[in-house]
Design a protein around this motif. Structure first.
Motif, PDB file in Angstrom:
ATOM      1  N   THR A 235       0.912  -1.374  -0.085  1.00 55.19           N
ATOM      2  CA  THR A 235       0.084   0.051   0.044  1.00 55.19           C
ATOM      3  C   THR A 235       1.015   1.234  -0.054  1.00 55.19           C
ATOM      4  OG1 THR A 235      -1.697  -0.939   1.126  1.00 55.19           O
ATOM      5  CG2 THR A 235      -1.795   1.194   1.322  1.00 55.19           C
ATOM      6  N   ILE A 236       0.635   2.251  -0.950  1.00 53.87           N
ATOM      7  CA  ILE A 236       1.313   3.326  -0.826  1.00 53.87           C
ATOM      8  C   ILE A 236       0.785   4.382   0.209  1.00 53.87           C
ATOM      9  CG2 ILE A 236       1.920   5.490  -2.267  1.00 53.87           C
ATOM     10  CD1 ILE A 236       1.599   3.795  -4.620  1.00 53.87           C
ATOM     11  N   ASP A 237       1.413   4.737   1.248  1.00 54.40           N
ATOM     12  CA  ASP A 237       1.273   5.511   2.392  1.00 54.40           C
ATOM     13  C   ASP A 237       0.748   6.907   1.848  1.00 54.40           C
ATOM     14  OD1 ASP A 237       0.791   6.917   4.797  1.00 54.40           O
ATOM     15  OD2 ASP A 237       2.650   6.434   5.404  1.00 54.40           O
ATOM     16  N   LEU A 238      -0.490   7.349   2.009  1.00 55.73           N
ATOM     17  CA  LEU A 238      -1.097   8.453   1.652  1.00 55.73           C
ATOM     18  C   LEU A 238      -1.372   9.386   2.840  1.00 55.73           C
ATOM     19  CD1 LEU A 238      -3.200   8.037  -1.488  1.00 55.73           C
ATOM     20  CD2 LEU A 238      -1.033   8.671  -1.334  1.00 55.73           C
ATOM     21  N   GLY A 239      -0.800   8.954   3.948  1.00 55.91           N
ATOM     22  CA  GLY A 239      -1.042   9.760   5.064  1.00 55.91           C
ATOM     23  C   GLY A 239      -2.471   9.680   5.777  1.00 55.91           C
ATOM     24  N   GLY A 240      -3.258   8.612   5.621  1.00 55.08           N
ATOM     25  CA  GLY A 240      -4.632   8.342   5.683  1.00 55.08           C
ATOM     26  C   GLY A 240      -5.663   8.859   4.847  1.00 55.08           C
ATOM     27  N   GLU A 241      -5.210   9.539   3.704  1.00 54.90           N
ATOM     28  CA  GLU A 241      -6.197   9.792   2.582  1.00 54.90           C
ATOM     29  C   GLU A 241      -6.448   8.631   1.752  1.00 54.90           C
ATOM     30  OE1 GLU A 241      -7.659  12.517   1.272  1.00 54.90           O
ATOM     31  OE2 GLU A 241      -6.590  14.197   2.152  1.00 54.90           O
ATOM     32  N   SER A 242      -7.548   8.674   1.003  1.00 60.85           N
ATOM     33  CA  SER A 242      -7.914   7.524   0.332  1.00 60.85           C
ATOM     34  C   SER A 242      -8.581   8.033  -1.233  1.00 60.85           C
ATOM     35  CB  SER A 242      -8.962   6.651   0.618  1.00 60.85           C
ATOM     36  OG  SER A 242     -10.208   7.123   1.019  1.00 60.85           O
ATOM     37  N   LEU A 243      -8.548   7.457  -2.270  1.00 68.15           N
ATOM     38  CA  LEU A 243      -8.998   8.086  -3.545  1.00 68.15           C
ATOM     39  C   LEU A 243     -10.091   7.162  -4.042  1.00 68.15           C
ATOM     40  CD1 LEU A 243      -5.499   8.346  -4.790  1.00 68.15           C
ATOM     41  CD2 LEU A 243      -7.207  10.472  -4.116  1.00 68.15           C
ATOM     42  N   PRO A 244     -11.348   7.352  -3.503  1.00 67.36           N
ATOM     43  CA  PRO A 244     -12.479   6.533  -3.800  1.00 67.36           C
ATOM     44  C   PRO A 244     -13.097   6.839  -5.405  1.00 67.36           C
ATOM     45  CG  PRO A 244     -13.215   8.069  -2.216  1.00 67.36           C
ATOM     46  CD  PRO A 244     -11.669   8.123  -2.261  1.00 67.36           C
ATOM     47  N   ASN A 245     -13.466   5.753  -5.673  1.00 65.75           N
ATOM     48  CA  ASN A 245     -13.631   5.963  -7.260  1.00 65.75           C
ATOM     49  C   ASN A 245     -12.482   6.159  -8.238  1.00 65.75           C
ATOM     50  OD1 ASN A 245     -16.668   7.237  -5.903  1.00 65.75           O
ATOM     51  ND2 ASN A 245     -16.741   5.254  -7.003  1.00 65.75           N
ATOM     52  N   GLY A 246     -11.490   5.749  -7.668  1.00 67.35           N
ATOM     53  CA  GLY A 246     -10.272   6.039  -8.562  1.00 67.35           C
ATOM     54  C   GLY A 246     -10.343   5.295  -9.938  1.00 67.35           C
ATOM     55  N   ASP A 247      -9.786   5.975 -11.039  1.00 68.46           N
ATOM     56  CA  ASP A 247     -10.116   5.338 -12.361  1.00 68.46           C
ATOM     57  C   ASP A 247      -8.702   5.320 -12.964  1.00 68.46           C
ATOM     58  OD1 ASP A 247     -10.752   4.353 -14.552  1.00 68.46           O
ATOM     59  OD2 ASP A 247     -12.901   5.114 -14.525  1.00 68.46           O
ATOM     60  N   ALA A 267      -7.619  14.304  -8.315  1.00 69.76           N
ATOM     61  CA  ALA A 267      -6.714  14.295  -7.708  1.00 69.76           C
ATOM     62  C   ALA A 267      -5.417  14.471  -7.851  1.00 69.76           C
ATOM     63  CB  ALA A 267      -6.922  13.495  -6.371  1.00 69.76           C
ATOM     64  N   LYS A 268      -4.663  15.448  -7.276  1.00 71.74           N
ATOM     65  CA  LYS A 268      -3.170  15.516  -7.364  1.00 71.74           C
ATOM     66  C   LYS A 268      -2.365  14.991  -6.225  1.00 71.74           C
ATOM     67  CE  LYS A 268       0.298  19.039  -8.338  1.00 71.74           C
ATOM     68  NZ  LYS A 268       0.419  20.663  -8.597  1.00 71.74           N
ATOM     69  N   VAL A 269      -1.611  13.967  -6.751  1.00 71.07           N
ATOM     70  CA  VAL A 269      -0.863  13.285  -5.550  1.00 71.07           C
ATOM     71  C   VAL A 269       0.498  13.423  -5.898  1.00 71.07           C
ATOM     72  CG1 VAL A 269      -0.390  11.017  -4.345  1.00 71.07           C
ATOM     73  CG2 VAL A 269      -2.724  11.676  -5.156  1.00 71.07           C
ATOM     74  N   LYS A 270       1.423  14.087  -4.809  1.00 66.20           N
ATOM     75  CA  LYS A 270       2.893  14.249  -4.869  1.00 66.20           C
ATOM     76  C   LYS A 270       3.454  12.866  -4.255  1.00 66.20           C
ATOM     77  CE  LYS A 270       3.937  18.115  -6.646  1.00 66.20           C
ATOM     78  NZ  LYS A 270       4.924  18.317  -7.902  1.00 66.20           N
ATOM     79  N   LEU A 271       4.291  12.004  -5.139  1.00 69.06           N
ATOM     80  CA  LEU A 271       4.953  10.797  -4.592  1.00 69.06           C
ATOM     81  C   LEU A 271       6.587  11.372  -4.402  1.00 69.06           C
ATOM     82  CD1 LEU A 271       3.287   8.557  -7.338  1.00 69.06           C
ATOM     83  CD2 LEU A 271       2.415   8.668  -4.774  1.00 69.06           C
ATOM     84  N   ASN A 272       6.922  10.255  -3.430  1.00 67.92           N
ATOM     85  CA  ASN A 272       8.336  10.198  -3.339  1.00 67.92           C
ATOM     86  C   ASN A 272       9.001   9.533  -4.589  1.00 67.92           C
ATOM     87  OD1 ASN A 272       7.811   7.565  -2.589  1.00 67.92           O
ATOM     88  ND2 ASN A 272       8.902   7.430  -0.699  1.00 67.92           N
ATOM     89  N   ARG A 273      10.251   9.514  -4.904  1.00 67.86           N
ATOM     90  CA  ARG A 273      10.711   8.829  -6.334  1.00 67.86           C
ATOM     91  C   ARG A 273      10.322   7.265  -6.336  1.00 67.86           C
ATOM     92  NH1 ARG A 273      13.387  10.309  -9.883  1.00 67.86           N
ATOM     93  NH2 ARG A 273      14.671   8.647 -10.076  1.00 67.86           N
ATOM     94  N   SER A 274      10.500   6.590  -5.278  1.00 64.61           N
ATOM     95  CA  SER A 274      10.204   5.055  -5.154  1.00 64.61           C
ATOM     96  C   SER A 274       8.668   4.919  -5.350  1.00 64.61           C
ATOM     97  CB  SER A 274      10.851   4.477  -4.144  1.00 64.61           C
ATOM     98  OG  SER A 274      10.257   5.009  -2.846  1.00 64.61           O
ATOM     99  N   GLY A 275       7.839   5.787  -5.207  1.00 62.06           N
ATOM    100  CA  GLY A 275       6.672   5.238  -5.202  1.00 62.06           C
ATOM    101  C   GLY A 275       5.936   4.775  -3.641  1.00 62.06           C
ATOM    102  N   THR A 276       6.508   4.742  -2.748  1.00 65.22           N
ATOM    103  CA  THR A 276       6.044   3.996  -1.538  1.00 65.22           C
ATOM    104  C   THR A 276       5.325   4.968  -0.563  1.00 65.22           C
ATOM    105  OG1 THR A 276       8.250   4.919  -0.338  1.00 65.22           O
ATOM    106  CG2 THR A 276       7.994   2.601  -1.376  1.00 65.22           C
ATOM    107  N   ARG A 277       5.367   6.347  -0.887  1.00 62.93           N
ATOM    108  CA  ARG A 277       4.599   7.124  -0.127  1.00 62.93           C
ATOM    109  C   ARG A 277       4.142   8.552  -0.999  1.00 62.93           C
ATOM    110  NH1 ARG A 277       9.098   7.266   2.670  1.00 62.93           N
ATOM    111  NH2 ARG A 277       9.574   9.494   2.220  1.00 62.93           N
TER     112      ARG A 277
END
Length: 327
Positions: A235-247, A267-277
């Protein structure tokens, strides 16, 4: 789920610009390079809304380096090419009678098209519309939903397969398409858990550093990082956020855009380079949205087709794709 700019899938897009332009009509090519102003300078119009054929039922979108967008039809699988400068377009490939869902374009001008309930995929020339190859992945229950192209493979999600797999179409060193016998399926293990009676693995892209794949599970609104060698998911850690109906999802640099279809939101999500957070930094909607499903980019714009899932799909039902500023 396709783009120019810095998107990982379309490195080498300059080459695509040459390839994809070959075979378009003279009028399309002239329009794609802008119109002349009264002073002789080129002026591009780039309409904010593109009208698609009535009854088309769009879902996926792909854009390469030239200002042409490609849309797949859920109704019959046809592929429509639209000029982003003029808004004009035409069917370039008549469908097989089964859906075209997510699609991507590679640097050789080939469209990789997900086949939905048909459990298959095909590769179509973006220039001629000719079907170059077809692959069968699964039988019911299945829904081949989205695709991402990496350097050595095209990966397809299956949203309704209880086995929770990604389907892999390996590519040769020079991009050669494989035979059916070379196609494989990768079981998803780890944190990803199949949800009955829901859409599961949907939009797919690469991590910013290219070390893995990113998949969104629509029913739970959860992003996962997938190890393409083992199928292990985290699971990518989004700090408790979720993205319902993500397509559909779209990666540009370390920014991941996620379309939340029924919410008419991106939604705009800023990721770390490895995509874990990651961190959800902004959500945008638009009054023109009517269940947008997927997203692609050209220049400083994002383009989203309206699937209009809440509207009965009749032959006269109107459909559009809308452009918004990247944010």
């Amino acid at each position: 789920m396709s783009t120019i700019s810095r998107r990982t899938v379309f490195r080498g897009a300059a080459a695509l610009g040459i390839t994809a332009a070959v075979g378009v009509s003279t009028a399309e090519a002239a329009s794609a390079h802008g119109k002349r102003s009264a002073h002789g300078r080129k002026r591009a119009s780039f309409p904010k809304t593109i009208n698609l054929p009535d009854g088309f039922q769009p879902e996926g979108i792909a854009i390469g380096a030239q200002p042409f967008a490609y849309f797949g039809s859920l109704a019959d699988g046809s592929i429509y090419r639209a000029n982003l400068v003029s808004g004009d377009g035409r069917i370039i490939s008549t469908g097989p009678g089964t859906p075209s869902v997510g699609l991507k374009i590679d640097d050789r001008g080939r469209l990789f098209v997900s086949g939905g309930v048909a459990g298959n995929a095909r590769v179509v020339s973006a220039v001629t519309g000719k079907v170059l190859a077809s692959y069968q992945f699964a039988s019911s229950p299945t829904f081949i939903n989205d695709v991402v192209i990496t350097r050595r493979a095209a990966w397809f999600t299956d949203s309704q397969n209880p086995a929770s797999v990604l389907h892999k179409v390996p590519l040769g060193r020079r991009g050669e398409l494989p035979s059916q016998d070379e196609v494989t399926s990768l079981p998803l293990t780890g944190d990803f858990v199949f949800q009955p009676n829901a859409f599961n693995a949907n939009g797919i892209d690469r991590t910013p550093d290219g070390s893995g794949l990113i998949v969104i599970q629509s029913g739970t609104g959860t992003l996962f990082k997938v190890d393409p060698a083992t199928g292990v998911t985290r699971t990518i850690d989004l700090g408790g956020e979720s993205l319902p109906n993500g397509d559909g999802i779209l990666l540009i640099g370390q920014t991941l855009y996620v379309v939340q279809n029924q919410l008419n939101t991106v939604a705009k999500v800023k990721l770390n380079r490895s995509g874990t957070r990651g961190r959800v930094v902004e959500r945008v909607t638009d009054p023109r949205f009517d269940v947008p499903t997927t997203v692609a980019a050209f220049g400083d714009r994002l383009y989203l087709p309206n699937a209009r899932f809440g509207t009965p799909p009749e032959p006269t039902t109107t459909y559009t794709a809308n452009a918004i500023r990247r944010f």
